[in-house]
Design an enzyme around this catalytic site. Structure first.
Site, short mmCIF file in Angstrom:
data_model
loop_
_atom_site.label_atom_id
_atom_site.label_comp_id
_atom_site.label_asym_id
_atom_site.label_seq_id
_atom_site.Cartn_x
_atom_site.Cartn_y
_atom_site.Cartn_z
N GLY A 22 124.99 7.57 83.77
CA GLY A 22 124.79 8.40 82.59
C GLY A 22 125.91 9.37 82.28
N ASN A 24 128.31 8.87 80.14
CA ASN A 24 128.46 8.88 78.67
C ASN A 24 127.31 9.64 78.02
OD1 ASN A 24 130.87 7.37 77.53
ND2 ASN A 24 130.18 5.98 79.15
N LEU A 104 120.04 -7.48 74.88
CA LEU A 104 118.98 -7.29 73.90
C LEU A 104 118.84 -8.54 73.03
CD1 LEU A 104 119.96 -3.63 73.00
CD2 LEU A 104 117.92 -4.36 74.26
N HIS A 120 131.65 0.14 75.10
CA HIS A 120 132.05 -0.94 76.00
C HIS A 120 133.42 -0.62 76.59
CE1 HIS A 120 132.21 -4.94 77.69
NE2 HIS A 120 133.45 -5.02 77.26
C1 GAR Z 1 130.48 2.75 81.02
O1 GAR Z 1 131.78 2.50 81.47
C2 GAR Z 1 130.14 1.88 79.83
O2 GAR Z 1 131.24 1.68 78.98
C3 GAR Z 1 129.73 0.60 80.50
O3 GAR Z 1 128.98 1.01 81.62
C4 GAR Z 1 129.45 2.28 82.05
C5 GAR Z 1 128.28 3.22 82.13
O4 GAR Z 1 128.67 4.43 82.72
N1 GAR Z 1 128.99 -0.24 79.63
C6 GAR Z 1 129.03 -1.56 79.69
O5 GAR Z 1 129.69 -2.19 80.50
C7 GAR Z 1 128.15 -2.26 78.67
N2 GAR Z 1 128.64 -3.58 78.41
P1 GAR Z 1 127.79 5.72 82.51
O6 GAR Z 1 126.37 5.35 82.93
O7 GAR Z 1 128.40 6.73 83.45
O8 GAR Z 1 127.88 6.14 81.08
#
Ligand code: GAR
Length: 225
Positions: A22, A24, A104, A120
């Site tokens: 989490g 982001n 999804l 992404h």
């Molecule tokens: C982030 O790097 C996001 O871009 C990626 O997962 C991570 C989550 O980190 N998302 C994907 O790969 C989706 N295809 P976070 O939980 O610390 O935000």
């Protein structure tokens, strides 16, 4: 009624979907802590009860809910209908996928057409899917980065709102590169939400048109001459 802050600003209600750390989500929490930010988080939904992001949300006083895919074995429609209902009950207007690691269905994506965005960790359309940083290193690209885009039924596809590029540097491993990209993710996700919430993004086919002035950027060259 959309919530209004003390300056009379209408704030778009976000539902943030997570599966883990989490960070982001935290960037969005921090951005929305500024009352002038045009969006606020109405609900954080996780498909995993032990996602650390749930603790971040609770600490910020944000409502959380868990819809575990494990409670719907072989029943993706049931899982997604439950998520959809929680988001609607919370009055969510824009769904933000933030490290949500379930694919999804077209049904769910269509429920939130042009009202769901994703971050992404690559410069899409390159490196869709997982292990993006190692794959970028293996491909020998000089630039890597991250993308915020509207969600379409095809995985990691959809009109692009914001991208940030970072250089791939000599000696990088996937950990170092991931850290450099993540720093930019935390900048561009709030920026993309701001643009959407201010009504400055218009989807035109496969592209997003940004209304209002956008300054031109110089070309980046890596390695520098
Ligand atoms: C982030 O790097 C996001 O871009 C990626 O997962 C991570 C989550 O980190 N998302 C994907 O790969 C989706 N295809 P976070 O939980 O610390 O935000």
């Amino acid at each position: 009624m959309a919530p209004v802050n003390d300056k009379g600003l209408t704030r778009l209600k976000l539902g943030v979907l997570i599966s883990g750390r989490g960070s982001n989500l935290q960037a969005l929490i921090d951005a929305a802590a500024d009352p002038s930010f045009p969006a606020e988080i109405a609900l954080v939904l996780s498909n995993k009860a032990d996602a650390y992001g749930l603790e971040r949300a609770a600490k910020a006083g944000i409502a959380t809910t868990v819809v575990s895919h494990r409670d719907y074995p072989g029943d993706k429609p049931g899982f997604e209908a439950a998520m959809d209902a929680r988001l609607r009950d919370a009055g969510v207007e824009l769904v933000c996928l933030a490290g949500f690691m379930r694919l999804l269905s077209p049904w769910f994506v269509n429920q939130w057409h042009d009202r769901m965005i994703n971050i992404h960790p690559s410069l899409l359309p390159s490196f869709k899917g997982l292990d993006t940083h190692q794959r970028a290193l293996d491909a020998g690209v000089r630039f890597h980065g991250c993308t915020v885009h509207y969600v379409r039924a095809e995985m990691d596809a959809g009109p692009i709102i914001v991208q940030a590029a970072v250089p791939v540097l000599p000696g990088d491993d996937d950990h170092a590169l991931a850290g450099r990209v993540l720093e930019q993710e935390h900048r561009i996700y709030p920026l993309a939400v701001r643009l959407v919430a201010e009504g400055r993004t218009r989807v035109d086919g496969d592209r997003v048109v940004i209304d209002g002035p956008v300054p031109a950027l110089p070309a980046l060259v890596n390695p520098p001459a």
